[in-house]
Design a protein around this motif. Structure first.
Motif, PDB file in Angstrom:
ATOM      1  N   TRP A   1       0.760  -1.367  -0.135  1.00 47.01           N
ATOM      2  CA  TRP A   1      -0.173  -0.047   0.034  1.00 47.01           C
ATOM      3  C   TRP A   1       1.027   1.088   0.012  1.00 47.01           C
ATOM      4  N   GLN A   2       0.442   2.271  -0.670  1.00 43.69           N
ATOM      5  CA  GLN A   2       1.272   3.599  -0.673  1.00 43.69           C
ATOM      6  C   GLN A   2       0.375   4.492   0.177  1.00 43.69           C
ATOM      7  N   ILE A   3       1.031   5.255   0.903  1.00 45.98           N
ATOM      8  CA  ILE A   3       0.289   6.451   1.792  1.00 45.98           C
ATOM      9  C   ILE A   3       0.175   7.619   0.770  1.00 45.98           C
ATOM     10  N   ILE A   4      -0.990   8.066   0.540  1.00 44.57           N
ATOM     11  CA  ILE A   4      -1.321   9.082  -0.425  1.00 44.57           C
ATOM     12  C   ILE A   4      -1.807  10.346   0.267  1.00 44.57           C
ATOM     13  N   ARG A   5      -2.062  10.166   1.497  1.00 47.56           N
ATOM     14  CA  ARG A   5      -2.656  11.520   2.272  1.00 47.56           C
ATOM     15  C   ARG A   5      -2.232  11.416   3.658  1.00 47.56           C
ATOM     16  N   MET A   6      -1.916  12.240   4.414  1.00 51.60           N
ATOM     17  CA  MET A   6      -1.709  12.241   5.786  1.00 51.60           C
ATOM     18  C   MET A   6      -2.320  13.398   6.583  1.00 51.60           C
ATOM     19  N   GLY A   7      -2.896  13.044   7.815  1.00 46.83           N
ATOM     20  CA  GLY A   7      -3.524  14.104   8.343  1.00 46.83           C
ATOM     21  C   GLY A   7      -4.070  13.324   9.693  1.00 46.83           C
ATOM     22  N   ALA A   8      -5.217  13.868  10.227  1.00 47.84           N
ATOM     23  CA  ALA A   8      -5.961  13.162  11.308  1.00 47.84           C
ATOM     24  C   ALA A   8      -6.352  11.750  10.645  1.00 47.84           C
ATOM     25  N   ASP A   9      -6.812  11.786   9.334  1.00 45.41           N
ATOM     26  CA  ASP A   9      -6.855  10.428   8.738  1.00 45.41           C
ATOM     27  C   ASP A   9      -5.701  10.095   7.598  1.00 45.41           C
ATOM     28  N   ILE A  10      -5.616   8.685   7.404  1.00 44.40           N
ATOM     29  CA  ILE A  10      -4.616   8.324   6.597  1.00 44.40           C
ATOM     30  C   ILE A  10      -5.336   7.793   5.383  1.00 44.40           C
ATOM     31  N   LYS A  11      -4.779   8.134   4.260  1.00 46.48           N
ATOM     32  CA  LYS A  11      -5.536   7.431   2.977  1.00 46.48           C
ATOM     33  C   LYS A  11      -4.441   6.770   2.164  1.00 46.48           C
ATOM     34  N   ILE A  12      -4.562   5.174   2.037  1.00 51.11           N
ATOM     35  CA  ILE A  12      -3.615   4.371   1.515  1.00 51.11           C
ATOM     36  C   ILE A  12      -4.149   3.869   0.257  1.00 51.11           C
TER      37      ILE A  12
END
Length: 62
Positions: free
Chosen positions: A21-32
């Motif tokens: 999986w690649q991490i594509i967004r970080m913040g309070a939530d993480i999008k992979i």
């Protein structure tokens, strides 16, 4: 610690039988994003930290 664009392995494989999986967004939530089928999942940071197994490729090494 993980960072944006890192490739990680989760504890359970995705339905398409891969576990990259690649991490594509970080913040309070993480999008992979699944690197095999392109499926995107968003989860709270706390849940992500519980489900992540290890970092396979650091973004700075690519």
């Amino acid at each position: 610690m993980y960072d944006l664009n890192d490739v990680v392995e989760m504890k359970k494989p995705h339905a398409c039988q891969t576990n990259r999986w690649q991490i594509i967004r970080m913040g309070a939530d993480i999008k992979i994003k699944c690197l095999a089928c392109g499926h995107i999942v968003m989860m709270p940071r706390r849940e992500f930290q519980k489900k992540m197994k290890k970092i396979l490729v650091k973004a700075s090494e690519q």
